[in-house]
Scaffold this active site. Sequence first.
Site, short mmCIF file in Angstrom:
data_model
loop_
_atom_site.label_atom_id
_atom_site.label_comp_id
_atom_site.label_asym_id
_atom_site.label_seq_id
_atom_site.Cartn_x
_atom_site.Cartn_y
_atom_site.Cartn_z
N GLY A 9 0.83 -1.20 0.00
CA GLY A 9 0.00 0.00 0.00
C GLY A 9 0.86 1.25 0.00
O GLY A 9 0.52 2.27 0.60
N GLY A 12 -0.50 4.93 -1.07
CA GLY A 12 -1.62 5.53 -0.35
C GLY A 12 -1.22 6.81 0.38
O GLY A 12 -0.08 7.26 0.29
N GLN A 13 -2.19 7.39 1.15
CA GLN A 13 -1.96 8.67 1.81
C GLN A 13 -0.78 8.59 2.77
O GLN A 13 0.09 9.45 2.78
CB GLN A 13 -3.22 9.08 2.61
CG GLN A 13 -3.11 10.45 3.28
CD GLN A 13 -4.24 10.72 4.26
OE1 GLN A 13 -4.86 9.80 4.78
NE2 GLN A 13 -4.48 11.99 4.54
N ASP A 35 2.25 -1.84 -4.43
CA ASP A 35 0.83 -1.47 -4.40
C ASP A 35 0.11 -2.22 -5.51
O ASP A 35 0.73 -2.87 -6.35
CB ASP A 35 0.65 0.06 -4.57
CG ASP A 35 -0.57 0.56 -3.79
OD1 ASP A 35 -0.45 1.54 -3.03
OD2 ASP A 35 -1.65 -0.06 -3.92
N ILE A 36 -1.21 -2.10 -5.52
CA ILE A 36 -2.02 -2.86 -6.50
C ILE A 36 -1.81 -2.35 -7.92
O ILE A 36 -1.96 -3.09 -8.88
CB ILE A 36 -3.52 -2.78 -6.11
CG1 ILE A 36 -4.37 -3.73 -6.96
CG2 ILE A 36 -4.04 -1.36 -6.22
CD1 ILE A 36 -4.54 -5.09 -6.40
N ARG A 37 -1.46 -1.05 -8.01
CA ARG A 37 -1.11 -0.49 -9.32
C ARG A 37 -0.04 0.57 -9.14
O ARG A 37 0.26 0.96 -8.01
CB ARG A 37 -2.36 0.18 -9.97
CG ARG A 37 -3.38 -0.78 -10.55
CD ARG A 37 -4.54 -0.05 -11.22
NE ARG A 37 -5.26 0.81 -10.28
CZ ARG A 37 -6.18 0.35 -9.43
NH1 ARG A 37 -6.43 -0.94 -9.36
NH2 ARG A 37 -6.82 1.16 -8.59
N ASN A 53 -0.96 -7.54 -5.11
CA ASN A 53 -2.31 -7.45 -4.56
C ASN A 53 -2.26 -7.85 -3.10
O ASN A 53 -1.86 -8.98 -2.78
CB ASN A 53 -3.24 -8.40 -5.34
CG ASN A 53 -4.67 -8.35 -4.82
OD1 ASN A 53 -4.92 -7.85 -3.70
ND2 ASN A 53 -5.59 -8.87 -5.60
N TYR A 143 -15.13 0.46 8.75
CA TYR A 143 -13.69 0.71 8.91
C TYR A 143 -13.28 0.51 10.37
O TYR A 143 -12.33 -0.20 10.68
CB TYR A 143 -13.40 2.14 8.46
CG TYR A 143 -12.01 2.65 8.67
CD1 TYR A 143 -11.76 3.68 9.57
CD2 TYR A 143 -10.93 2.15 7.94
CE1 TYR A 143 -10.48 4.18 9.75
CE2 TYR A 143 -9.65 2.65 8.11
CZ TYR A 143 -9.44 3.67 9.01
OH TYR A 143 -8.18 4.17 9.19
N LYS A 147 -10.87 -2.34 12.06
CA LYS A 147 -9.65 -1.96 12.81
C LYS A 147 -9.69 -2.53 14.23
O LYS A 147 -8.70 -3.00 14.76
CB LYS A 147 -9.49 -0.44 12.83
CG LYS A 147 -9.10 0.16 11.49
CD LYS A 147 -7.77 -0.40 10.98
CE LYS A 147 -7.34 0.22 9.66
NZ LYS A 147 -6.06 -0.37 9.17
C1 VAH Z 1 -10.47 8.34 8.04
N1 VAH Z 1 -8.30 9.44 7.91
O1 VAH Z 1 -10.97 9.45 8.09
C2 VAH Z 1 -8.97 8.24 8.37
C3 VAH Z 1 -8.72 8.07 9.86
C4 VAH Z 1 -9.38 8.73 12.18
C5 VAH Z 1 -9.66 8.85 10.73
O2 VAH Z 1 -8.71 6.75 10.22
O3 VAH Z 1 -11.08 7.35 7.74
#
Ligand code: VAH
Length: 317
Positions: A9, A12-13, A35-37, A53, A143, A147
């Site tokens: 990854g 990513g950000q 990364d995937i691409r 992947n 999400y 986590k």
């Molecule tokens: C989000 N930037 O907004 C992430 C983060 C605490 C937020 O995990 O999903």
Amino acid sequence: MDTKILIIGACGQIGTELTKTLRATYGVENVIASDIRKLNNDVVNDGIFEVVNALDYNQIEHLIEQYNITDVYLMAALLSATAEKNPAFAWDLNMNSLFHVLNLAKAGKIQKIFWPSSIAVFGPTTPRHNTPQYTIMEPTTVYGISKQCGERWCEYYYAQYGVDVRSIRYPGLISWSTEAGGGTTDYAVDIYHKAITEGTFTSFLGKNSELPMMYMDDAIKATIEIMQAPKENIKIRSSYNLAAMSFTPKQIGEEIKKHYPNFTLDYEPDFRQKIADSWPASIDDTSAREDWGWKNDYDLENMTVEMFKNLKKHIYN
Ligand code: VAH
């Protein structure tokens, strides 16, 4: 054995900044970005890059053997807002990529893992101010659920199999070098761009939505510090609370006006308001500070100076 790093990854950000810093710290030849691409030119062109992947165990295993990898930074995930639009894929990506890396470590093929958690593991029943390391955790987003589950599995693989996996509950992260990536906190990235390009911004969170935030340089510093800390110092194997600052859209707007006096800000809360309302306003990160010496360098004021300096130098020059 020399440290040989695989970042999954990497485009990513967090991944893009992390890759740059790890290459500078450990040497370009010791960092494999993947990364995937091929999603970021600097990541792809400034060192070793492989397309992989994160959901393909055999692809990851092959890279680990090909490059004699010792440490894996697993940064691939769907963030909060995006995950709400695609729950099944978000669960698959966020969880099964973690299982692949944990199982490779359990099999003795990886020495050390970094896996990012988030303050999204907390929910509306969590004490909102100065949220403690150990408290009620009833996340209401896909999400956050992924986590929270990931933290439990990290702790289990450490306790049962001795896997050296280390984790941080990142707050909202703000970076000048990568576009906002589907996060609920990403209004705090876009607002800086719009202050320069349009002189005005409409926030998708309400005026008084206070959230924990951090400048990306601090997040990268913490990530490398926790991975370099002596094993015995890592006393928490779920994930460490980490904090630097908290602010509302109104407060960041006022800070921006110190640089752009004519900047205007209005508010049109959308579906992300409900996500933000379920998260803490501020975080107690005493454990990280005591166990492995965490200390933030940036607050809202000096972060804003840095953001505008870098945006004008590198992007809007
Ligand atoms: C989000 N930037 O907004 C992430 C983060 C605490 C937020 O995990 O999903």
